[in-house]
Write an enzyme that holds these catalytic residues in place. Structure first.
Site, PDB file in Angstrom:
ATOM      1  N   LYS A  22       0.841  -1.212   0.000  1.00 31.67           N
ATOM      2  CA  LYS A  22       0.000   0.000   0.000  1.00 31.67           C
ATOM      3  C   LYS A  22       0.872   1.257   0.000  1.00 31.67           C
ATOM      4  O   LYS A  22       0.660   2.172  -0.797  1.00 31.67           O
ATOM      5  CB  LYS A  22      -0.899   0.003   1.246  1.00 31.67           C
ATOM      6  CG  LYS A  22      -1.562   1.337   1.518  1.00 31.67           C
ATOM      7  CD  LYS A  22      -2.486   1.287   2.708  1.00 31.67           C
ATOM      8  CE  LYS A  22      -1.893   1.654   4.034  1.00 31.67           C
ATOM      9  NZ  LYS A  22      -1.591   3.078   4.231  1.00 31.67           N
ATOM     10  N   ASN A  23       1.851   1.290   0.902  1.00 31.52           N
ATOM     11  CA  ASN A  23       2.615   2.529   1.080  1.00 31.52           C
ATOM     12  C   ASN A  23       3.607   2.794  -0.045  1.00 31.52           C
ATOM     13  O   ASN A  23       4.161   3.892  -0.135  1.00 31.52           O
ATOM     14  CB  ASN A  23       3.334   2.520   2.433  1.00 31.52           C
ATOM     15  CG  ASN A  23       2.348   2.715   3.576  1.00 31.52           C
ATOM     16  OD1 ASN A  23       1.175   3.015   3.348  1.00 31.52           O
ATOM     17  ND2 ASN A  23       2.810   2.538   4.801  1.00 31.52           N
ATOM     18  N   CYS A 116      -5.135  13.036  13.297  1.00 32.92           N
ATOM     19  CA  CYS A 116      -5.672  11.734  12.917  1.00 32.92           C
ATOM     20  C   CYS A 116      -5.999  10.977  14.193  1.00 32.92           C
ATOM     21  O   CYS A 116      -5.824  11.494  15.293  1.00 32.92           O
ATOM     22  CB  CYS A 116      -4.704  10.967  12.027  1.00 32.92           C
ATOM     23  SG  CYS A 116      -3.319  10.279  12.908  1.00 32.92           S
ATOM     24  N   ARG A 121      -0.248  14.793  13.468  1.00 34.49           N
ATOM     25  CA  ARG A 121       0.860  14.335  12.615  1.00 34.49           C
ATOM     26  C   ARG A 121       1.208  15.486  11.686  1.00 34.49           C
ATOM     27  O   ARG A 121       0.521  15.738  10.711  1.00 34.49           O
ATOM     28  CB  ARG A 121       0.451  13.086  11.832  1.00 34.49           C
ATOM     29  CG  ARG A 121       0.367  11.856  12.712  1.00 34.49           C
ATOM     30  CD  ARG A 121      -0.227  10.677  11.977  1.00 34.49           C
ATOM     31  NE  ARG A 121       0.616  10.164  10.922  1.00 34.49           N
ATOM     32  CZ  ARG A 121       0.247   9.193  10.090  1.00 34.49           C
ATOM     33  NH1 ARG A 121      -0.955   8.660  10.205  1.00 34.49           N
ATOM     34  NH2 ARG A 121       1.052   8.763   9.150  1.00 34.49           N
ATOM     35  N   ASP A 304       4.379   0.458  12.176  1.00 36.81           N
ATOM     36  CA  ASP A 304       3.152  -0.146  11.638  1.00 36.81           C
ATOM     37  C   ASP A 304       2.940  -1.593  12.094  1.00 36.81           C
ATOM     38  O   ASP A 304       1.915  -2.195  11.774  1.00 36.81           O
ATOM     39  CB  ASP A 304       3.154  -0.080  10.100  1.00 36.81           C
ATOM     40  CG  ASP A 304       2.848   1.319   9.603  1.00 36.81           C
ATOM     41  OD1 ASP A 304       2.474   2.185  10.408  1.00 36.81           O
ATOM     42  OD2 ASP A 304       2.989   1.560   8.376  1.00 36.81           O
ATOM     43  N   ARG A 396      -8.785  -0.345   4.591  1.00 36.96           N
ATOM     44  CA  ARG A 396      -7.881   0.679   4.061  1.00 36.96           C
ATOM     45  C   ARG A 396      -6.540   0.074   3.674  1.00 36.96           C
ATOM     46  O   ARG A 396      -5.897   0.547   2.746  1.00 36.96           O
ATOM     47  CB  ARG A 396      -7.604   1.763   5.126  1.00 36.96           C
ATOM     48  CG  ARG A 396      -8.725   2.725   5.348  1.00 36.96           C
ATOM     49  CD  ARG A 396      -8.273   3.837   6.244  1.00 36.96           C
ATOM     50  NE  ARG A 396      -6.993   4.361   5.756  1.00 36.96           N
ATOM     51  CZ  ARG A 396      -6.113   5.028   6.489  1.00 36.96           C
ATOM     52  NH1 ARG A 396      -6.361   5.274   7.751  1.00 36.96           N
ATOM     53  NH2 ARG A 396      -4.989   5.466   5.960  1.00 36.96           N
TER      54      ARG A 396
HETATM   55  C1  UD1 Z   1       4.407   6.694   6.606  1.00 35.86           C
HETATM   56  C2  UD1 Z   1       3.472   5.531   6.421  1.00 35.86           C
HETATM   57  C3  UD1 Z   1       2.915   5.067   7.772  1.00 35.86           C
HETATM   58  C4  UD1 Z   1       4.067   4.766   8.731  1.00 35.86           C
HETATM   59  C5  UD1 Z   1       5.040   5.936   8.806  1.00 35.86           C
HETATM   60  C6  UD1 Z   1       6.301   5.613   9.614  1.00 35.86           C
HETATM   61  C7  UD1 Z   1       2.524   5.951   4.240  1.00 35.86           C
HETATM   62  C8  UD1 Z   1       1.331   6.310   3.426  1.00 35.86           C
HETATM   63  N1  UD1 Z   1       2.359   5.947   5.559  1.00 35.86           N
HETATM   64  O1  UD1 Z   1       3.630   7.751   7.181  1.00 35.86           O
HETATM   65  O2  UD1 Z   1       2.145   3.891   7.541  1.00 35.86           O
HETATM   66  O3  UD1 Z   1       3.554   4.528  10.019  1.00 35.86           O
HETATM   67  O4  UD1 Z   1       5.478   6.310   7.476  1.00 35.86           O
HETATM   68  O5  UD1 Z   1       6.954   4.531   9.066  1.00 35.86           O
HETATM   69  O6  UD1 Z   1       3.565   5.610   3.709  1.00 35.86           O
HETATM   70  N2  UD1 Z   1       7.045  14.171  10.947  1.00 35.86           N
HETATM   71  C9  UD1 Z   1       7.225  15.501  11.260  1.00 35.86           C
HETATM   72  N3  UD1 Z   1       6.962  16.424  10.282  1.00 35.86           N
HETATM   73  C10 UD1 Z   1       6.560  16.074   9.035  1.00 35.86           C
HETATM   74  C11 UD1 Z   1       6.379  14.708   8.737  1.00 35.86           C
HETATM   75  C12 UD1 Z   1       6.633  13.775   9.722  1.00 35.86           C
HETATM   76  O7  UD1 Z   1       7.598  15.852  12.373  1.00 35.86           O
HETATM   77  O8  UD1 Z   1       6.347  16.960   8.197  1.00 35.86           O
HETATM   78  C13 UD1 Z   1       7.308  13.162  11.998  1.00 35.86           C
HETATM   79  C14 UD1 Z   1       6.066  12.359  12.383  1.00 35.86           C
HETATM   80  O9  UD1 Z   1       5.298  13.023  13.363  1.00 35.86           O
HETATM   81  C15 UD1 Z   1       6.694  11.089  12.890  1.00 35.86           C
HETATM   82  C16 UD1 Z   1       7.934  10.925  12.017  1.00 35.86           C
HETATM   83  O10 UD1 Z   1       8.177  12.197  11.444  1.00 35.86           O
HETATM   84  O11 UD1 Z   1       7.098  11.231  14.231  1.00 35.86           O
HETATM   85  C17 UD1 Z   1       7.806   9.898  10.925  1.00 35.86           C
HETATM   86  O12 UD1 Z   1       6.625  10.161  10.168  1.00 35.86           O
HETATM   87  P1  UD1 Z   1       6.579   9.893   8.595  1.00 35.86           P
HETATM   88  O13 UD1 Z   1       7.707   8.957   8.253  1.00 35.86           O
HETATM   89  O14 UD1 Z   1       6.504  11.177   7.881  1.00 35.86           O
HETATM   90  O15 UD1 Z   1       5.205   9.145   8.438  1.00 35.86           O
HETATM   91  P2  UD1 Z   1       4.225   9.227   7.199  1.00 35.86           P
HETATM   92  O16 UD1 Z   1       4.983   9.455   5.940  1.00 35.86           O
HETATM   93  O17 UD1 Z   1       3.081  10.126   7.528  1.00 35.86           O
END
Ligand code: UD1
Length: 422
Positions: A22-23, A116, A121, A304, A396
């Site tokens: 999915k991701n 969420c 997030r 995850d 999902r």
């Molecule tokens: C993706 C995955 C999700 C998984 C996560 C971590 C998808 C669609 N989703 O989510 O299933 O749980 O990676 O492996 O691929 N952060 C910030 N600022 C930002 C973005 C992120 O501080 O702008 C922080 C988040 O709060 C978190 C960390 O970075 O603590 C990692 O998040 P991130 O890797 O960005 O997760 P997603 O890409 O949302």
């Protein structure tokens, strides 16, 4: 709304095929916006999130057909660079359109995702990344309004390693003028897959899978056909299903090297594992040993899989601690697992689990994808009947999980719960 009715206590036995990731599929779908034309994407899982992303791409103007596991996406007519709130609020990954829209149309209007089910997030790293490339971003009525007459290569250091921000900025940078260096980039297999897809479209990217990714901007890209990698989280979830039910399962069409940390922990917890190129065999004769887990970025233990691991540890022969260092507030499954008889106490971003001899069936529900999966796993091990409500969360991210579980001998059926969405 649908629910799963599960009678637990049956060991999972037999073999199933793992679906596409999915991701990885979600950003790859979005990357087709970067160059007009027709793309064929294979091994795409049939999931609600994929349908939501297809809906978003159609709003932007793409034509999409989805047959079996192949997506045909034609982005020739795409001309509306906007991601509306109604969609972004249901799926945070919609934010991925920001980079490609900016790169192709020099403008984008993308709703902020908001909170969420498991806390705030942020998307600040996505925003800072686009600004570093020279885009002008304003916030207007809950929307990111971006303009970037010309994106220019630059050096970006991410304070936090982010899967989404790395993918998003990478997609924006492939068409920028000059070279972009991403430092502390995400090394997750899904980012490597996105990068490989971009390379197949003509992008110049080096360092995929390492913390430093270099992207040399090119003037144009071209459509290409691609096959998505297997889903490592679905793989891990079924592995936990095998051990929690004292089963004997074979997972086909998976990628063992993407789940090395999970396999290591599964073995510590008492599973007997053997792997070949695209298969994993798990059997369990020794019961479940308590094993502590701390989530980390790849190749660490994935956040995850945190919820599923807690379900497993709830019937381990002893106490264990699970800490989530990636997301601090992702424990909506804990009180529900306790309703099944687990003994779990949460303190900040750690949970302390005292293994119990058995779980007992009960009605449970969750508002999060992986948390819901952990409830299904616990229900498979529990004695008696469990109703797992609101399975649209599971839909999902897991393709027909109940059919795959039935194939492995589980007593699980999907029924209408009579619950209506408020
Ligand atoms: C993706 C995955 C999700 C998984 C996560 C971590 C998808 C669609 N989703 O989510 O299933 O749980 O990676 O492996 O691929 N952060 C910030 N600022 C930002 C973005 C992120 O501080 O702008 C922080 C988040 O709060 C978190 C960390 O970075 O603590 C990692 O998040 P991130 O890797 O960005 O997760 P997603 O890409 O949302």
């Amino acid at each position: 709304m649908d629910k799963f009715v599960i009678y637990g206590g049956k060991p999972l036995k037999g073999e199933i095929e793992i679906s596409g990731s999915k991701n990885a599929a979600l950003p790859i779908m979005v990357a087709t916006l970067l160059s007009p034309g027709k793309y064929i994407i294979n091994n795409v899982p049939r999931l609600r999130d994929v349908r939501t992303m297809a809906h978003l791409l159609r709003i932007i103007g793409a034509k999409i057909e989805f047959e079996n596991h192949t997506l045909v996406i034609d982005t020739t007519q795409a001309d509306f660079p906007e991601a509306p709130y109604e969609l972004v609020k249901t799926m945070r990954a919609s934010i991925y359109v920001l980079g490609p829209l900016l790169a192709r149309f020099k403008q984008a209007r993308v709703s902020l995702p908001g909170g969420c089910a498991w806390g705030p997030r942020p998307v600040d790293l996505h925003i800072k990344g686009m600004q570093s490339l020279g885009a002008r971003l304003d916030l207007d009525g809950g929307y990111i309004v971006a303009r970037g007459t010309k994106l220019t290569g630059t050096h970006i250091y991410f304070d936090v390693s982010s899967v989404g921000a790395t993918g998003n900025v990478m997609m924006a940078a492939v068409l920028a003028d000059g070279t972009t260096t991403l430092e502390n980039a995400a090394t997750e297999p899904e980012i490597i897959d996105l990068g490989n897809f971009l390379i197949s479209m003509g992008a110049r990217i080096e360092g995929l899978g390492s913390k430093i990714i270099q992207i040399e901007g090119v003037p144009g890209l071209h459509p290409s056909d691609y096959t998505v990698i297997p889903d490592r989280i679905e793989t891990g979830t079924f592995l936990v299903g095998g051990l929690i039910s004292a089963g004997n399962i074979n997972l086909k069409k998976c990628q063992p090297r993407h789940v090395m940390k999970i396999l290591e922990k599964m073995k510590e917890a008492g599973a007997t594992i053997s792997v070949s190129e695209n298969e994993i065999h798990l059997s369990s004769e020794k019961g479940i040993q308590p094993v502590n887990v701390t989530t980390d970025v790849y190749p660490g233990f994935p956040t995850d899989m945190q919820a599923q691991w807690i379900a497993l540890m709830s019937i381990a022969r002893g106490s264990s601690v699970v800490t989530d260092n990636i997301f601090q507030d992702r424990f909506t499954h804990v009180p529900e697992l306790n309703r099944l008889g687990a003994q779990i106490v949460q303190k900040n971003n750690s949970v302390f689990i005292t293994g119990v001899k058995k779980l007992n069936g009960a009605p449970v529900m969750s508002t999060d994808l992986r948390a819901s999966a952990s409830l299904v796993l616990a229900a498979l091990a529990a004695q008696g009947k469990s109703d797992v409500l609101r399975v649209y969360h599971i839909d999902r991210g897991y393709e027909t999980i109940e059919i795959k579980l039935q194939k492995l001998g589980a007593d699980i059926v999907r029924e209408d719960s009579g619950e209506v969405t408020s």
